[in-house]
Design an enzyme around this catalytic site. Structure first.
Site, PDB file in Angstrom:
ATOM      1  N   CYS A 138      -1.154   3.589  -6.522  1.00  0.00           N
ATOM      2  CA  CYS A 138      -2.012   2.997  -5.488  1.00  0.00           C
ATOM      3  C   CYS A 138      -2.236   1.567  -5.935  1.00  0.00           C
ATOM      4  O   CYS A 138      -2.511   1.317  -7.124  1.00  0.00           O
ATOM      5  CB  CYS A 138      -3.349   3.745  -5.406  1.00  0.00           C
ATOM      6  N   CYS A 162       0.859  -1.181   0.000  1.00  0.00           N
ATOM      7  CA  CYS A 162       0.000   0.000   0.000  1.00  0.00           C
ATOM      8  C   CYS A 162       0.900   1.238   0.000  1.00  0.00           C
ATOM      9  O   CYS A 162       1.718   1.413   0.920  1.00  0.00           O
ATOM     10  CB  CYS A 162      -0.868  -0.031   1.258  1.00  0.00           C
TER      11      CYS A 162
HETATM   12  N1  DGL Z   1      -4.129   0.612  -1.858  1.00  0.00           N
HETATM   13  C1  DGL Z   1      -3.756   1.804  -1.255  1.00  0.00           C
HETATM   14  C2  DGL Z   1      -2.480   2.420  -1.845  1.00  0.00           C
HETATM   15  O1  DGL Z   1      -1.687   1.753  -2.452  1.00  0.00           O
HETATM   16  C3  DGL Z   1      -4.670   2.848  -0.773  1.00  0.00           C
HETATM   17  C4  DGL Z   1      -6.108   2.891  -0.926  1.00  0.00           C
HETATM   18  C5  DGL Z   1      -6.767   3.632   0.222  1.00  0.00           C
HETATM   19  O2  DGL Z   1      -6.972   2.994   1.253  1.00  0.00           O
HETATM   20  O3  DGL Z   1      -7.075   4.820   0.097  1.00  0.00           O
HETATM   21  O4  DGL Z   1      -2.248   3.592  -1.679  1.00  0.00           O
END
Ligand code: DGL
Length: 229
Positions: free
Chosen positions: A186, A75
């Site tokens: 993301c 993430c």
């Molecule tokens: N999957 C996450 C990232 O790579 C973030 C998504 C979120 O929770 O806003 O930033």
């Protein structure tokens, strides 16, 4: 001290980290994996850094209680806000973070226009401004905070008119001039690559950071004698 048969923990705010897990399983298929996606508290990208730190520590505790030998923070948002704290809490543990794949994008498109799609938090945190500053001589870097986009993935809505309308609203202005690369900053967004391609057209290369993460994980596990033979 865990042995090499212990699982690698992979953590994200929701389903997005599965795009990283997919690459990990492809590249390091012998490893065992434990995945935790905190969809209950998603999105993280619009929370405060302190909230993200608290949730990330809870998730890490939970995964380590199950004997994980390494933690992949799949993430970008958690990496921006909480990786330093996680490393302080678990100094012995190999912790691998995720960052927007700006380096490969700039190397492949020197002097180009590069769009970075990410959460509001990733874009506003220090980590990204440092990264941007590092490469800003080499390309035109355009950050684009996409609040509300990860929710399409959480809902399983990977195509369709609502998603396309969202993407047109976000991208059309930037696409008035040719874009050479779109960095998916993301881990949810790779699941939307088809829709992004449809809206952005054939020109921009679409990149994500999952391959870099697998290389780093392998290196860290090898260094610590934890790679499963
Ligand atoms: N999957 C996450 C990232 O790579 C973030 C998504 C979120 O929770 O806003 O930033």
């Amino acid at each position: 001290m865990p042995d090499c048969r212990a699982p690698v923990a992979v953590f994200d705010s929701g389903l997005g980290g599965i795009s990283v897990l997919r690459e990990l399983v492809r590249t390091l298929p012998r490893e065992n994996y434990l995945y935790f996606g905190d969809s209950l508290h998603a999105p993280y990208g619009t929370k405060t850094p302190q909230e993200v730190i608290t949730l990330s520590l809870q998730a890490a505790d939970r995964l380590l209680a199950q004997g994980a030998k390494a933690l992949v923070v799949a993430c970008n948002t958690v990496t921006s806000a909480a990786i330093a704290t996680l490393r302080e809490h678990y100094p012995q543990l190999p912790i691998i973070g995720t960052e927007p794949a700006l380096k490969p994008a700039v190397e492949r498109h020197p002097g180009g226009r590069i769009l970075v799609m990410a959460t509001a938090m990733t874009i506003s945190e220090r980590k990204f401004s440092d990264l941007r500053e590092h490469y800003q001589q080499d390309a035109e870097i355009i950050p684009l905070a996409c609040s509300g986009l990860m929710e399409f993935v959480e809902r399983g809505e990977l195509s369709g008119p609502n998603l396309e309308a969202y993407l047109h609203e976000k991208l059309d202005l930037c696409l008035r001039q040719p874009v050479d690369a779109i960095v998916l900053g993301c881990t949810h967004y790779p699941f939307l690559a088809g829709a992004i391609r449809k809206v952005a057209g054939p020109r921009p290369e679409i990149l994500d950071g999952s391959h870099g993460i697998t290389i780093q994980l392998r290196r860290r596990l090898e260094e610590q004698g934890l790679l499963k033979p």
